[in-house]
Design an enzyme around this catalytic site. Structure first.
Site, PDB file in Angstrom:
ATOM      1  N   SER A 150       0.209  -1.115   0.267  1.00 30.29           N
ATOM      2  CA  SER A 150       0.101  -0.035  -0.223  1.00 30.29           C
ATOM      3  C   SER A 150       0.716   1.098   0.112  1.00 30.29           C
ATOM      4  CB  SER A 150      -0.911  -0.206   1.187  1.00 30.29           C
ATOM      5  OG  SER A 150      -1.946   0.842   1.301  1.00 30.29           O
ATOM      6  N   TYR A 181      -1.163  -0.757  10.557  1.00 27.60           N
ATOM      7  CA  TYR A 181      -1.284  -1.169   9.173  1.00 27.60           C
ATOM      8  C   TYR A 181      -0.831  -0.407   8.176  1.00 27.60           C
ATOM      9  CZ  TYR A 181      -3.642  -1.250   4.539  1.00 27.60           C
ATOM     10  OH  TYR A 181      -4.052  -1.045   3.172  1.00 27.60           O
TER      11      TYR A 181
END
Length: 264
Positions: free
Chosen positions: A140, A153
């Site tokens: 990401s 995350y």
């Protein structure tokens, strides 16, 4: 069951979003596909992929648990895996030192990091032994910067990008390619599952999971080391992460991910 006459692709987190669209990409390009996820949507997803012309096996298993990864490996039954898309991931939004639960934060680590390493370790040595194979990690753009309210995350995605690059260097002369994909916000169930629907990033523009998957598939098949697909702002963020100080990047990320920021 899949057949030995077509190459086999394995896609995790394949019940919806980017994972489902990646599975469709493999199906449309003459792969048989094994889909893995833990939720009930997997059966519907498998039917969608079959409609693209592939033989499909759906493995419903919890990849956040070591036993779940081993169940997926067992179901592969020693069939050679030509392409592995490590896509399963989860986030949990909120202050790490606040009311978020330790159990939830550790699940992020278990699914995003531990299971990725576990499955890759089980599959990639076979690719190296045969002298060919392809691996795609869904990382990401969040992993390029510190991320308040998504601290674990973002760190997990930074790990995936680094792991991808290190593994690529190890196997590049052994017939195996490794590609990291770093999308920005994508129109999937991620924001709802991560309790992020009230954030500025969730309220903003998002890329189509089908477009992201198509770009990721093309990068994988081209043997690229990394791709930042989707909107131009994603590429600008990736470029900016290489020059901005961490404090500035964290401040910027925090504004986008702070709970309640969608109304600001």
């Amino acid at each position: 069951m899949t057949t030995a006459t077509k190459p086999l692709a394995v896609v995790t987190g394949a019940s919806s979003g980017i994972g489902l669209e990646l599975a469709k990409q493999f199906a449309r390009h003459d792969f048989d596909v094994v889909l893995a996820a833990e939720d009930a949507e997997l059966d519907t997803a498998a039917e969608e992929v079959r409609a693209c012309g592939a033989r499909v096996e759906a493995v419903r298993t919890d990849l956040a648990a070591a036993a779940g990864v081993e169940e997926l490996v067992r179901r592969l039954a020693d069939r050679p895996v030509e392409a592995l898309a490590v896509n399963a991931g989860v986030g949990i939004n909120g202050e790490f030192a606040g009311e978020t639960l330790l159990e939830d934060q550790l699940t992020v680590v278990d699914l995003n990091v531990r299971s990725a390493v576990h499955l890759t370790k089980r599959v990639v040595p076979g690719m190296v032994g045969r002298g060919h194979g392809r691996v795609l990690f869904t990382s990401s753009i969040a992993g390029t910067s510190p991320a308040p309210y998504q601290a674990v995350y973002a760190a997990s995605k930074a790990f995936l990008t680094s792991f991808s690059e290190g593994l690529r260097a190890e196997v590049k002369d052994k017939g195996v390619t490794v590609t990291a994909m770093l999308p920005g916000p994508v129109d999937t169930e991620f924001f709802e599952r991560a309790d992020m629907t009230d954030t500025k990033i969730a309220a903003g523009d998002k890329d189509s999971p089908a477009d992201i998957a198509e770009a990721g598939y093309e990068a994988l098949m081209a043997g690229k080391d990394k791709i930042v697909p989707g909107a131009v702002k994603n590429k600008l963020q990736a470029a900016g992460s290489r020059v901005l100080p961490d404090e500035a990047k964290a401040k910027q990320q925090g504004k986008m991910m702070q709970p309640g920021s969608a109304d600001e």
